[in-house]
Motif scaffolding. Sequence first.
Motif, PDB file in Angstrom:
ATOM      1  N   ALA A  26      -0.637  -4.702  17.897  1.00  0.00           N
ATOM      2  CA  ALA A  26      -0.347  -3.356  17.401  1.00  0.00           C
ATOM      3  C   ALA A  26       0.525  -3.417  16.151  1.00  0.00           C
ATOM      4  O   ALA A  26       0.287  -2.692  15.174  1.00  0.00           O
ATOM      5  CB  ALA A  26       0.340  -2.535  18.492  1.00  0.00           C
ATOM      6  N   ALA A  27       1.540  -4.289  16.155  1.00  0.00           N
ATOM      7  CA  ALA A  27       2.403  -4.434  14.986  1.00  0.00           C
ATOM      8  C   ALA A  27       1.601  -4.925  13.793  1.00  0.00           C
ATOM      9  O   ALA A  27       1.788  -4.451  12.658  1.00  0.00           O
ATOM     10  CB  ALA A  27       3.540  -5.405  15.299  1.00  0.00           C
ATOM     11  N   ARG A  28       0.694  -5.871  14.034  1.00  0.00           N
ATOM     12  CA  ARG A  28      -0.131  -6.404  12.946  1.00  0.00           C
ATOM     13  C   ARG A  28      -1.048  -5.320  12.383  1.00  0.00           C
ATOM     14  O   ARG A  28      -1.249  -5.228  11.173  1.00  0.00           O
ATOM     15  CB  ARG A  28      -0.944  -7.582  13.468  1.00  0.00           C
ATOM     16  CG  ARG A  28      -1.838  -8.232  12.421  1.00  0.00           C
ATOM     17  CD  ARG A  28      -2.343  -9.586  12.900  1.00  0.00           C
ATOM     18  NE  ARG A  28      -3.400 -10.094  12.047  1.00  0.00           N
ATOM     19  CZ  ARG A  28      -3.217 -10.622  10.848  1.00  0.00           C
ATOM     20  NH1 ARG A  28      -1.992 -10.704  10.350  1.00  0.00           N
ATOM     21  NH2 ARG A  28      -4.219 -11.066  10.124  1.00  0.00           N
ATOM     22  N   MET A  29      -1.599  -4.483  13.253  1.00  0.00           N
ATOM     23  CA  MET A  29      -2.475  -3.413  12.798  1.00  0.00           C
ATOM     24  C   MET A  29      -1.698  -2.379  11.975  1.00  0.00           C
ATOM     25  O   MET A  29      -2.200  -1.844  10.986  1.00  0.00           O
ATOM     26  CB  MET A  29      -3.144  -2.739  13.997  1.00  0.00           C
ATOM     27  CG  MET A  29      -4.122  -3.632  14.759  1.00  0.00           C
ATOM     28  SD  MET A  29      -5.450  -4.261  13.696  1.00  0.00           S
ATOM     29  CE  MET A  29      -6.307  -2.740  13.298  1.00  0.00           C
ATOM     30  N   ILE A  30      -0.457  -2.092  12.380  1.00  0.00           N
ATOM     31  CA  ILE A  30       0.373  -1.155  11.619  1.00  0.00           C
ATOM     32  C   ILE A  30       0.643  -1.715  10.230  1.00  0.00           C
ATOM     33  O   ILE A  30       0.521  -1.013   9.221  1.00  0.00           O
ATOM     34  CB  ILE A  30       1.695  -0.882  12.364  1.00  0.00           C
ATOM     35  CG1 ILE A  30       1.427  -0.083  13.644  1.00  0.00           C
ATOM     36  CG2 ILE A  30       2.677  -0.123  11.455  1.00  0.00           C
ATOM     37  CD1 ILE A  30       2.637   0.054  14.543  1.00  0.00           C
ATOM     38  N   ASP A  31       1.005  -2.994  10.180  1.00  0.00           N
ATOM     39  CA  ASP A  31       1.265  -3.624   8.879  1.00  0.00           C
ATOM     40  C   ASP A  31       0.006  -3.631   8.007  1.00  0.00           C
ATOM     41  O   ASP A  31       0.074  -3.375   6.798  1.00  0.00           O
ATOM     42  CB  ASP A  31       1.771  -5.057   9.078  1.00  0.00           C
ATOM     43  CG  ASP A  31       3.188  -5.107   9.621  1.00  0.00           C
ATOM     44  OD1 ASP A  31       3.989  -4.224   9.262  1.00  0.00           O
ATOM     45  OD2 ASP A  31       3.502  -6.021  10.405  1.00  0.00           O
TER      46      ASP A  31
END
Length: 243
Positions: A26-31
């Motif tokens: 999820a963090a990677r997708m936000i970035d």
Amino acid sequence: METIKVNTTQHVDIDYPVAGLGERIAARMIDFGMLIAVLFLVAFVISVATLPKGNLIFIGLLVLYGIVFVFYHLIFEIFFNGQSPGKKLMKIKVISLDGGQAGIGQYFIRWLFRLVDFWLTGQIGGLLCVTLSEHKQRIGDLVAGTTVIKTIGRTTLEQIAFVPETEEYVPVFTNVHLLSDQEAELIHEVLTTYYKTAHYELVYAMADKIKARLGVNLPAGMHELDFLNTILKDYNQVTSAAQ
């Protein structure tokens, strides 16, 4: 909740909640979404650029975007304590396996191995490694000696609030009455900060001050975090009994 036990530089074992695969994705997708948003912004600026040197603007913006895209994670992790915007929103962060903040060299190795974790393996290398490794580490973490933890504590803040203990509770440190309300409040703030950020350095510093203030040493088997929680419980009990 899965945890990782790390031995700090003060030779104290601390359990940290490890960030799960879903949170990291999820963090990677936000970035990634933020980088795409920046790309659209660059495209918009280019589309409305009508200056004679429009081609130069086009090339300059593309070069600038390329630099941001390549160094995005490295820059944020170095200057924002192991957190990119995505990690910040997901309340996770990179730490060293010794429990402290990762160094620039460790961040650089993690960033360099993104080539292996994501690009050369089609995103599969890092995902498999996080799934299969004991401490949810991707290849870059294994090489750099880092992992990703949750910044939300396992203990709720209500457990350290100013609430009197039960009548049966016997204070461990009987001279806590020497502390002022301001000092007790400061302990509470340090614990609150720790449970949000996992910055154990604050706990060490506060524990040293309180030990000196009360003239006590840590009992066998008690580390600094337990000490501050115990001091706060003792203070609540002693002050409530005196009222």
